[in-house]
Design a protein around this motif. Structure first.
Motif: not given
Length: 179
Positions: A56-61, A75-83, A135-138
């Motif tokens: 509701x507030x963030x996308x957790x990747x 593994x947690x990669x990071x977060x991005x704000x959710x509109x 971090x994303x195994x690429x």
């Protein structure tokens, strides 16, 4: 919340903690560093090992690795704000498609994936692309940055990640290139 092929799911356990479940081998892994009540799970249609939990507030990747020297892991990669009020629909290559309260559809590239879209970058942007790729195994994306930058620490990190994730052929390739 199932992925597109139905082979993996994220569910809430009895403590309301999101848990990753792989029914192929009955693995259940607690999702680390999760914040807030999960509202939606999106699986990246292009990369089945990347998923996002929207609260509701963030996308957790997160990324899933089925085989590492420590067993399977999330593994947690990071977060991005959710509109505000956005209802996520799907994700492809780190771009989330979502519907706004008025019904309008919108797409947004997650900040966790933005550096991967850039090519032939150097300096801090190159380092960020390298770290995001690891971090994303690429590993191939990380290889391209390391080959361009020619920084010994990058080769060490890349080889370590390849070995940790049991990508032995890739690790041999790195060691032969720098050795």
């Amino acid at each position: 919340f199932l992925n597109a092929t139905g082979t993996r799911a994220v569910f809430l356990d009895e403590r309301s903690v999101p848990t990753f479940f792989n029914p192929v081998n009955d693995q259940a892994l607690e999702i680390p560093e999760f914040q807030g009540p999960p509202q939606q799970v999106l699986w990246d249609a292009a990369d089945p090992n990347i998923f996002v939990i929207a609260n509701g507030t963030d996308y957790q990747v997160y990324t899933y690795a089925s085989t590492t020297i420590n067993g399977p892991m999330i593994e947690a990669v990071g977060t991005h704000p959710q509109a505000p009020g956005a209802h996520p629909i799907m994700m492809l290559h780190g771009v989330v498609a979502f519907q706004l309260p008025g019904g309008k559809m919108q797409n947004e590239l997650l900040s966790t994936h933005a550096a991967l879209r850039e090519t032939h970058v150097s300096g801090e942007r190159g380092r960020e692309r390298f770290v995001r790729a690891l971090n994303m195994n690429r590993l191939q994306d990380a290889w391209e940055v390391a080959a361009h930058a020619q920084i010994p620490e990058m080769w060490e990190q890349l080889a370590h990640r390849a070995m940790t994730h049991m990508e032995i052929e890739f690790a041999i390739r790195v060691y032969r290139f720098v050795g």
